[in-house]
Design a protein around this motif. Sequence first.
Motif, short mmCIF file in Angstrom:
data_model
loop_
_atom_site.label_atom_id
_atom_site.label_comp_id
_atom_site.label_asym_id
_atom_site.label_seq_id
_atom_site.Cartn_x
_atom_site.Cartn_y
_atom_site.Cartn_z
N LEU A 132 0.71 -1.20 -0.15
CA LEU A 132 -0.04 0.16 -0.31
C LEU A 132 1.00 1.13 -0.07
O LEU A 132 2.17 1.75 0.95
N ASP A 133 0.38 2.10 -1.08
CA ASP A 133 0.99 3.66 -0.91
C ASP A 133 0.93 4.56 -0.25
O ASP A 133 -0.42 4.45 0.67
N ALA A 134 1.22 5.55 0.18
CA ALA A 134 1.11 6.60 1.06
C ALA A 134 -0.43 7.57 0.83
O ALA A 134 -0.89 7.56 1.53
N PRO A 135 -0.65 7.73 -1.18
CA PRO A 135 -2.01 8.53 -0.99
C PRO A 135 -3.27 7.24 -0.74
O PRO A 135 -3.81 8.18 0.26
N ALA A 136 -2.77 6.13 -0.89
CA ALA A 136 -3.80 5.39 0.00
C ALA A 136 -4.60 4.96 1.63
O ALA A 136 -5.41 5.17 1.79
N ARG A 137 -3.00 5.13 1.77
CA ARG A 137 -3.17 5.45 2.96
C ARG A 137 -3.82 6.54 3.87
O ARG A 137 -4.10 5.95 4.83
N LEU A 138 -3.33 7.62 3.38
CA LEU A 138 -4.09 9.12 3.71
C LEU A 138 -5.84 8.99 3.89
O LEU A 138 -6.34 9.29 4.31
N THR A 139 -5.72 7.95 2.12
CA THR A 139 -7.42 7.91 1.76
C THR A 139 -8.18 7.35 2.79
O THR A 139 -9.14 7.47 3.30
N ALA A 140 -7.52 6.19 3.33
CA ALA A 140 -7.94 4.85 4.52
C ALA A 140 -7.97 5.91 5.65
O ALA A 140 -8.88 6.00 6.31
N LEU A 141 -7.16 6.66 5.93
CA LEU A 141 -7.00 7.60 7.19
C LEU A 141 -8.32 8.34 6.84
O LEU A 141 -9.41 8.58 8.24
N LEU A 142 -9.04 8.96 6.12
CA LEU A 142 -9.57 9.67 6.10
C LEU A 142 -10.82 9.88 5.32
O LEU A 142 -12.08 10.16 5.17
N HIS A 143 -11.32 8.63 5.38
CA HIS A 143 -12.01 8.00 4.70
C HIS A 143 -13.95 8.43 5.26
O HIS A 143 -14.17 7.84 4.89
N ASP A 144 -13.54 8.14 7.06
CA ASP A 144 -14.42 8.91 7.80
C ASP A 144 -14.37 10.15 7.99
O ASP A 144 -15.50 11.04 8.79
N ALA A 145 -13.85 11.18 7.41
CA ALA A 145 -13.53 12.11 7.69
C ALA A 145 -14.58 13.72 7.53
O ALA A 145 -14.18 14.32 9.14
N PRO A 146 -15.47 13.36 6.93
CA PRO A 146 -17.00 14.34 7.09
C PRO A 146 -17.36 14.31 8.66
O PRO A 146 -18.11 15.18 8.80
N GLU A 147 -17.31 12.85 9.58
CA GLU A 147 -17.95 13.15 10.37
C GLU A 147 -16.84 14.19 11.75
O GLU A 147 -17.36 14.52 12.44
#
Length: 221
Positions: free
Chosen positions: A76-91
């Motif tokens: 897994l690359d860094a952009p995908a990891r950031l996307t995963a960390l932010l998957h519920d960010a609107p909350e």
Amino acid sequence: MPDRSSAPGRAWQRMLSGRRLDLLDPSPLDVELEDIAHGLARVARWNGQTHGDHAYSVAQHSLLVEAVLALLLPTLDAPARLTALLHDAPEYVIGDMISPFKAVLGGEYKDVERRLQHAVHLRFALPAECEPKLKKQIKKADQAAAYWEATLLAGFAEKEARRYFGDPSVSREAVGALLTPWPATEAERRFRERFIEVETGLAKRAEAPAARPAARQRRSA
């Protein structure tokens, strides 16, 4: 300069950073990591109906999902990891609502959620829309995380959890350290530190192509 938050027909949220986020037309310029980490660490998963001295926060859940995704995809690359960390960010703005209630609210809720997600992604140099394959992979990690949260924290029987979330794709032993609820301050700190760690790796990756020619030139000198 006039205070935009008083404009008629707008819905604004004031953040502790001092930013004022327009909920209907959010700007990436008003998104701050410190607000996301602070907010997610204080939003409870499962409406707070979990075992333990502390609520299981969306910030801790986000770290769990990233960890599960990394187990499923070791390269897994860094952009995908950031996307995963932010998957519920609107909350961090709109809270964590259970799926049946989201369905009752309908399309307008989804539109607000989508606009917030786009603004967050753009703030951190990610594509506004998650690529479908990665979105599916994050969903799988999210379902595995939800299974273990449900059975270990929220009182679900294993059979019931499988009906809702399917069979978990990772073992309890692999993710158990992330399933003891932390105090909000610890969840906030860990989320922020992990995000910065991954983002720093992304920045180094972006700088690498410019550095390689110079390195080759030194070797040939």
